[in-house]
Write a protein that holds these residues in place. Structure first.
Motif, PDB file in Angstrom:
ATOM      1  N   UNK A  82      -1.111  10.430   0.988  1.00 34.80           N
ATOM      2  CA  UNK A  82      -2.321   9.868   1.586  1.00 34.80           C
ATOM      3  C   UNK A  82      -2.685   8.539   0.937  1.00 34.80           C
ATOM      4  N   UNK A  83      -2.488   8.435  -0.386  1.00 35.94           N
ATOM      5  CA  UNK A  83      -2.789   7.184  -1.075  1.00 35.94           C
ATOM      6  C   UNK A  83      -1.876   6.065  -0.592  1.00 35.94           C
ATOM      7  N   UNK A  84      -0.583   6.364  -0.457  1.00 34.75           N
ATOM      8  CA  UNK A  84       0.380   5.336  -0.057  1.00 34.75           C
ATOM      9  C   UNK A  84       0.142   4.915   1.386  1.00 34.75           C
ATOM     10  N   UNK A  85      -0.207   5.836   2.248  1.00 32.51           N
ATOM     11  CA  UNK A  85      -0.376   5.532   3.669  1.00 32.51           C
ATOM     12  C   UNK A  85      -1.781   5.062   4.026  1.00 32.51           C
ATOM     13  N   UNK A  86      -2.684   4.993   3.066  1.00 27.73           N
ATOM     14  CA  UNK A  86      -4.068   4.624   3.333  1.00 27.73           C
ATOM     15  C   UNK A  86      -4.198   3.135   3.645  1.00 27.73           C
ATOM     16  N   UNK A  88      -6.954   1.731   3.047  1.00 31.29           N
ATOM     17  CA  UNK A  88      -8.007   1.320   2.124  1.00 31.29           C
ATOM     18  C   UNK A  88      -7.484   0.695   0.837  1.00 31.29           C
ATOM     19  N   UNK A  89      -6.169   0.651   0.651  1.00 29.97           N
ATOM     20  CA  UNK A  89      -5.627   0.065  -0.565  1.00 29.97           C
ATOM     21  C   UNK A  89      -4.327  -0.678  -0.258  1.00 29.97           C
ATOM     22  N   UNK A  90      -3.780  -1.341  -1.288  1.00 34.14           N
ATOM     23  CA  UNK A  90      -2.565  -2.128  -1.133  1.00 34.14           C
ATOM     24  C   UNK A  90      -1.334  -1.416  -1.685  1.00 34.14           C
ATOM     25  N   UNK A  91      -1.372  -0.095  -1.798  1.00 27.46           N
ATOM     26  CA  UNK A  91      -0.225   0.633  -2.319  1.00 27.46           C
ATOM     27  C   UNK A  91       0.887   0.651  -1.274  1.00 27.46           C
ATOM     28  N   UNK A  92       2.021   0.151  -1.664  1.00 23.04           N
ATOM     29  CA  UNK A  92       3.209   0.193  -0.826  1.00 23.04           C
ATOM     30  C   UNK A  92       4.327   0.788  -1.667  1.00 23.04           C
ATOM     31  N   UNK A  93       5.223   1.517  -1.022  1.00 18.66           N
ATOM     32  CA  UNK A  93       6.338   2.119  -1.746  1.00 18.66           C
ATOM     33  C   UNK A  93       7.141   1.045  -2.470  1.00 18.66           C
ATOM     34  N   UNK A  94       7.389  -0.073  -1.823  1.00 18.81           N
ATOM     35  CA  UNK A  94       8.146  -1.161  -2.448  1.00 18.81           C
ATOM     36  C   UNK A  94       7.470  -1.712  -3.688  1.00 18.81           C
ATOM     37  N   UNK A  95       6.140  -1.820  -3.655  1.00 21.70           N
ATOM     38  CA  UNK A  95       5.405  -2.292  -4.822  1.00 21.70           C
ATOM     39  C   UNK A  95       5.502  -1.281  -5.953  1.00 21.70           C
ATOM     40  N   UNK A  96       5.366  -0.005  -5.636  1.00 21.93           N
ATOM     41  CA  UNK A  96       5.502   1.037  -6.662  1.00 21.93           C
ATOM     42  C   UNK A  96       6.900   1.016  -7.268  1.00 21.93           C
ATOM     43  N   UNK A  97       7.916   0.777  -6.446  1.00 21.71           N
ATOM     44  CA  UNK A  97       9.288   0.677  -6.944  1.00 21.71           C
ATOM     45  C   UNK A  97       9.442  -0.523  -7.867  1.00 21.71           C
ATOM     46  N   UNK A  98       8.848  -1.652  -7.504  1.00 20.78           N
ATOM     47  CA  UNK A  98       8.940  -2.854  -8.339  1.00 20.78           C
ATOM     48  C   UNK A  98       8.265  -2.637  -9.688  1.00 20.78           C
ATOM     49  N   UNK A  99       7.121  -1.971  -9.679  1.00 28.97           N
ATOM     50  CA  UNK A  99       6.423  -1.681 -10.937  1.00 28.97           C
ATOM     51  C   UNK A  99       7.242  -0.723 -11.786  1.00 28.97           C
ATOM     52  N   UNK A 100       7.776   0.327 -11.174  1.00 32.08           N
ATOM     53  CA  UNK A 100       8.594   1.294 -11.922  1.00 32.08           C
ATOM     54  C   UNK A 100       9.828   0.611 -12.504  1.00 32.08           C
ATOM     55  N   UNK A 101      10.436  -0.272 -11.753  1.00 27.94           N
ATOM     56  CA  UNK A 101      11.618  -0.989 -12.248  1.00 27.94           C
ATOM     57  C   UNK A 101      11.241  -1.878 -13.429  1.00 27.94           C
TER      58      UNK A 101
END
Length: 110
Positions: A82-86, A88-101
Motif C-alpha cells: 500500500x505504501x509503494x502504490x500510494x 500520497x508519497x514518492x515511494x517507487x520500487x526503483x527508488x527503493x532499489x537505488x537506495x538499497x544498492x
C-alpha cells in the motif's frame, strides 16, 4: 485487515568507497546521497544498531523506510504494498532499489 510489511529484496552489484558508517557502535544520523533517474537525491538517514544487526531508517519525503539485510546479505526495504502504490508519497520500487544498492555499496566498502 491491516497493512502487512512486505520486504522488497534488492541485490546490489557494484561497490564504491564511502564513509564507514556501519563501523559505528551507536545510532548515528547521516546524509545519504543516491542517484536515481539521472537526478542526485539526498535523504536523511539513521543507522540503528540492535546488537549484532542493524537497520537503516531513511526518510523518503516524510515517509520513514527501514532497510535491513535479508538472509542472503542484501538490503531490503520494509514497506507495505500500500505504501509503494500510494499516490500520497514518492515511494517507487526503483527508488527503493537505488537506495538499497547505495547502502550495499557503503557496507561493502568498509
Amino acid at each position: 485487515m491491516g497493512s502487512a510489511l512486505s520486504p522488497i529484496a534488492i541485490k546490489a552489484t557494484s561497490i564504491a568507497p564511502q564513509m564507514p558508517i556501519f563501523a559505528l557502535t551507536m545510532d548515528e544520523r547521516f546524509l545519504l546521497t543516491v542517484t536515481y533517474k539521472g537526478e542526485v537525491l539526498k535523504y536523511d538517514a539513521e543507522l540503528r544498531n540492535y546488537g549484532y544487526v542493524h537497520r537503516v531508517s531513511v526518510d523518503i519525503d516524510g515517509v520513514p523506510v527501514q532497510f535491513e539485510h535479508d538472509e542472503e546479505g542484501y538490503y531490503r526495504a520494509l514497506v507495505s504494498p500500500e505504501q509503494v502504490n500510494s499516490k500520497d508519497n514518492d515511494l517507487e520500487v526503483g527508488l527503493l532499489q537505488a537506495i538499497a544498492q547505495k547502502l550495499e555499496q557503503i557496507h561493502q566498502a568498509e
